[in-house]
Scaffold this motif. Sequence first.
Motif, short mmCIF file in Angstrom:
data_model
loop_
_atom_site.label_atom_id
_atom_site.label_comp_id
_atom_site.label_asym_id
_atom_site.label_seq_id
_atom_site.Cartn_x
_atom_site.Cartn_y
_atom_site.Cartn_z
N PRO A 1 0.80 -1.24 0.00
CA PRO A 1 0.00 0.00 0.00
C PRO A 1 0.83 1.29 0.00
CG PRO A 1 -0.83 -1.55 1.63
CD PRO A 1 0.44 -2.12 1.07
N ALA A 2 1.99 1.27 0.58
CA ALA A 2 2.82 2.49 0.65
C ALA A 2 3.29 2.94 -0.72
CB ALA A 2 4.02 2.26 1.55
N VAL A 3 3.22 2.07 -1.71
CA VAL A 3 3.70 2.39 -3.05
C VAL A 3 2.72 3.29 -3.81
CG1 VAL A 3 4.28 1.33 -5.27
CG2 VAL A 3 5.00 0.24 -3.17
N GLU A 4 1.47 3.31 -3.38
CA GLU A 4 0.44 4.05 -4.12
C GLU A 4 0.78 5.52 -4.31
OE1 GLU A 4 -4.35 4.36 -4.45
OE2 GLU A 4 -3.52 3.95 -2.48
N GLU A 5 1.23 6.17 -3.26
CA GLU A 5 1.55 7.60 -3.36
C GLU A 5 2.70 7.84 -4.32
OE1 GLU A 5 3.09 11.23 -0.58
OE2 GLU A 5 1.76 9.76 0.33
N ALA A 6 3.72 6.99 -4.25
CA ALA A 6 4.86 7.13 -5.16
C ALA A 6 4.43 6.91 -6.60
CB ALA A 6 5.97 6.16 -4.78
N MET A 7 3.53 5.95 -6.83
CA MET A 7 3.05 5.69 -8.19
C MET A 7 2.27 6.90 -8.71
SD MET A 7 1.91 1.70 -7.99
CE MET A 7 1.15 1.73 -9.58
N ALA A 8 1.43 7.47 -7.88
CA ALA A 8 0.64 8.63 -8.29
C ALA A 8 1.56 9.81 -8.59
CB ALA A 8 -0.37 8.99 -7.21
N SER A 9 2.57 9.98 -7.75
CA SER A 9 3.51 11.08 -7.93
C SER A 9 4.29 10.91 -9.24
CB SER A 9 4.47 11.12 -6.75
OG SER A 9 5.46 12.08 -6.95
N ALA A 10 4.76 9.71 -9.51
CA ALA A 10 5.50 9.46 -10.74
C ALA A 10 4.61 9.67 -11.96
CB ALA A 10 6.07 8.04 -10.72
N ALA A 11 3.39 9.20 -11.89
CA ALA A 11 2.46 9.38 -13.00
C ALA A 11 2.18 10.86 -13.25
CB ALA A 11 1.16 8.63 -12.73
N GLU A 12 1.98 11.61 -12.20
CA GLU A 12 1.72 13.04 -12.33
C GLU A 12 2.92 13.75 -12.96
OE1 GLU A 12 -0.23 16.54 -12.41
OE2 GLU A 12 -1.10 14.60 -11.93
N GLN A 13 4.12 13.37 -12.56
CA GLN A 13 5.32 13.96 -13.14
C GLN A 13 5.40 13.68 -14.64
OE1 GLN A 13 8.68 12.60 -10.91
NE2 GLN A 13 8.11 13.73 -9.08
N LEU A 14 5.08 12.45 -15.03
CA LEU A 14 5.10 12.11 -16.44
C LEU A 14 4.06 12.90 -17.23
CD1 LEU A 14 5.58 8.24 -16.27
CD2 LEU A 14 7.23 9.94 -17.09
N ILE A 15 2.89 13.06 -16.65
CA ILE A 15 1.84 13.83 -17.31
C ILE A 15 2.28 15.29 -17.48
CG2 ILE A 15 -0.49 14.79 -16.97
CD1 ILE A 15 -1.16 12.04 -15.63
N GLN A 16 2.84 15.88 -16.44
CA GLN A 16 3.29 17.27 -16.51
C GLN A 16 4.41 17.44 -17.54
OE1 GLN A 16 2.02 20.03 -15.32
NE2 GLN A 16 0.37 18.82 -14.45
N ARG A 17 5.33 16.48 -17.55
CA ARG A 17 6.43 16.56 -18.52
C ARG A 17 5.87 16.47 -19.95
NH1 ARG A 17 10.99 12.27 -18.04
NH2 ARG A 17 9.68 11.08 -19.44
N GLY A 18 4.93 15.57 -20.16
CA GLY A 18 4.31 15.43 -21.47
C GLY A 18 3.58 16.68 -21.89
N ARG A 19 2.89 17.31 -20.95
CA ARG A 19 2.17 18.55 -21.25
C ARG A 19 3.14 19.66 -21.62
NH1 ARG A 19 0.00 23.20 -19.79
NH2 ARG A 19 -2.21 23.63 -19.66
N ARG A 20 4.22 19.77 -20.86
CA ARG A 20 5.23 20.80 -21.13
C ARG A 20 5.86 20.60 -22.50
NH1 ARG A 20 10.68 20.99 -19.57
NH2 ARG A 20 11.48 23.09 -19.72
N GLU A 21 6.21 19.35 -22.83
CA GLU A 21 6.81 19.06 -24.13
C GLU A 21 5.83 19.36 -25.27
OE1 GLU A 21 8.15 15.03 -23.78
OE2 GLU A 21 9.83 15.59 -22.48
#
Length: 97
Positions: free
Chosen positions: A25-45
């Motif tokens: 269960p502790a992995v959920e926050e890290a997964m959400a954070s990584a996904a959000e970072q990827l989305i933001q990077r994609g939006r910026r690009e």
Amino acid sequence: MRSILRVAGETPFEVVRQRVVDVAPAVEEAMASAAEQLIQRGRRETLQDALIRLLRARFGPLTPDLERRIETATTDELDRSIERVVTVARAEDVFGA
């Protein structure tokens, strides 16, 4: 995470995510954070690419300085600059004064 998804094959991401969360269960926050970072990077690009294309279409080749400025711009700056493309007299003015 890439390794997990590679092994998962055709299993939908949401199913894999839920199984990982069920086990650790502790992995959920890290997964959400990584996904959000990827989305933001994609939006910026995407915004960078759009701004470059619009500027080239209107003004022709861009200067290396302007290309570097676009590469280092924040998402908010890129958003504002895309709107300015239609009103500025020179490509260099797209980021404002």
